[in-house]
Scaffold this motif. Structure first.
Motif, short mmCIF file in Angstrom:
data_model
loop_
_atom_site.label_atom_id
_atom_site.label_comp_id
_atom_site.label_asym_id
_atom_site.label_seq_id
_atom_site.Cartn_x
_atom_site.Cartn_y
_atom_site.Cartn_z
N LEU A 102 0.82 -1.21 0.00
CA LEU A 102 0.00 0.00 0.00
C LEU A 102 0.85 1.26 0.00
CD1 LEU A 102 -2.84 -1.18 2.37
CD2 LEU A 102 -3.02 -0.67 -0.08
N ARG A 103 1.98 1.25 0.67
CA ARG A 103 2.87 2.41 0.63
C ARG A 103 3.40 2.63 -0.78
NH1 ARG A 103 3.78 7.37 1.40
NH2 ARG A 103 5.98 7.92 1.33
N PHE A 104 3.77 1.56 -1.45
CA PHE A 104 4.28 1.73 -2.81
C PHE A 104 3.17 2.09 -3.80
CE2 PHE A 104 8.31 0.83 -1.29
CZ PHE A 104 9.23 1.14 -2.28
N ARG A 105 1.95 1.71 -3.48
CA ARG A 105 0.83 2.18 -4.30
C ARG A 105 0.66 3.69 -4.12
NH1 ARG A 105 -4.88 1.81 -3.22
NH2 ARG A 105 -4.17 3.44 -1.86
N GLN A 106 0.90 4.19 -2.90
CA GLN A 106 0.86 5.64 -2.68
C GLN A 106 1.94 6.34 -3.50
OE1 GLN A 106 1.42 6.04 1.59
NE2 GLN A 106 -0.77 6.40 1.92
N LEU A 107 3.15 5.78 -3.46
CA LEU A 107 4.28 6.40 -4.15
C LEU A 107 4.17 6.31 -5.66
CD1 LEU A 107 7.18 5.08 -1.89
CD2 LEU A 107 6.25 7.41 -1.95
N TYR A 108 3.62 5.18 -6.14
CA TYR A 108 3.54 4.92 -7.58
C TYR A 108 2.12 4.48 -7.94
CZ TYR A 108 8.56 5.03 -7.01
OH TYR A 108 9.84 5.43 -6.70
#
Length: 166
Positions: A102-108
């Protein structure tokens, strides 16, 4: 209670700069402290604390270690990396409850993410976090990863507090 929990907790309670980090991440920073108070001493198998990020990402916390990992991933941004691509393909092996994904979905937001988690309890929590956070291009699989295709028994250590509740 382990001493490390208290040592980790105190700066988060008394640090104005930590509160400012929470304000830059969560819609309701007080919910972090509520989750901290509710998980510091006991593991509550029936109570989930819902943390809502500014962008709508939802994270459920039911154990102190989950809050610790949330802090590491979303507040300290320990794993943030510049991937030099707006649409990377990201594979999360050992997805746990989905925080890294989920954090990487936020970033990308345009990335395609595959996450693999073999433990049924963690996978259920991963799916809940992902579904309530608008999954986008996140594909979750309840399986492990290895060199060969095969079936294995998943062994969990008896002191795994998140699963056993001890």
């Amino acid at each position: 209670m382990a001493f490390w929990r208290l040592r980790w907790t105190l700066p988060r309670i008394f640090s104005p700069s930590f509160y400012q980090k929470l304000r830059k991440t969560l819609q309701h920073p007080a919910e972090f402290y509520r989750a901290l108070a509710g998980t510091l001493f006991i593991h509550n198998k029936t109570k989930d604390y819902r943390l809502l990020c500014l962008d709508g990402t939802v994270i459920y916390i039911n154990h102190f270690v989950s809050l610790f990992i949330f802090d590491e991933v979303f507040i300290d941004k320990f794993y943030d990396k510049n991937l030099n691509s707006k649409k990377p393909l990201i594979v999360d092996v050992g997805g746990n409850q989905g925080y890294f994904t989920l954090r990487f979905r936020q970033l990308y937001p345009q990335a395609t993410l595959y996450t693999f988690e073999p433990d049924p309890t963690n996978f259920e929590r991963l799916n809940r976090n992902v579904k309530e956070s608008s999954p986008g291009n996140i594909h979750a699989f309840m399986m492990g990863m290895g060199q060969n295709t095969r079936t294995e028994k998943l062994f969990l250590h008896p002191t795994n507090h998140i699963v056993t509740g001890k």
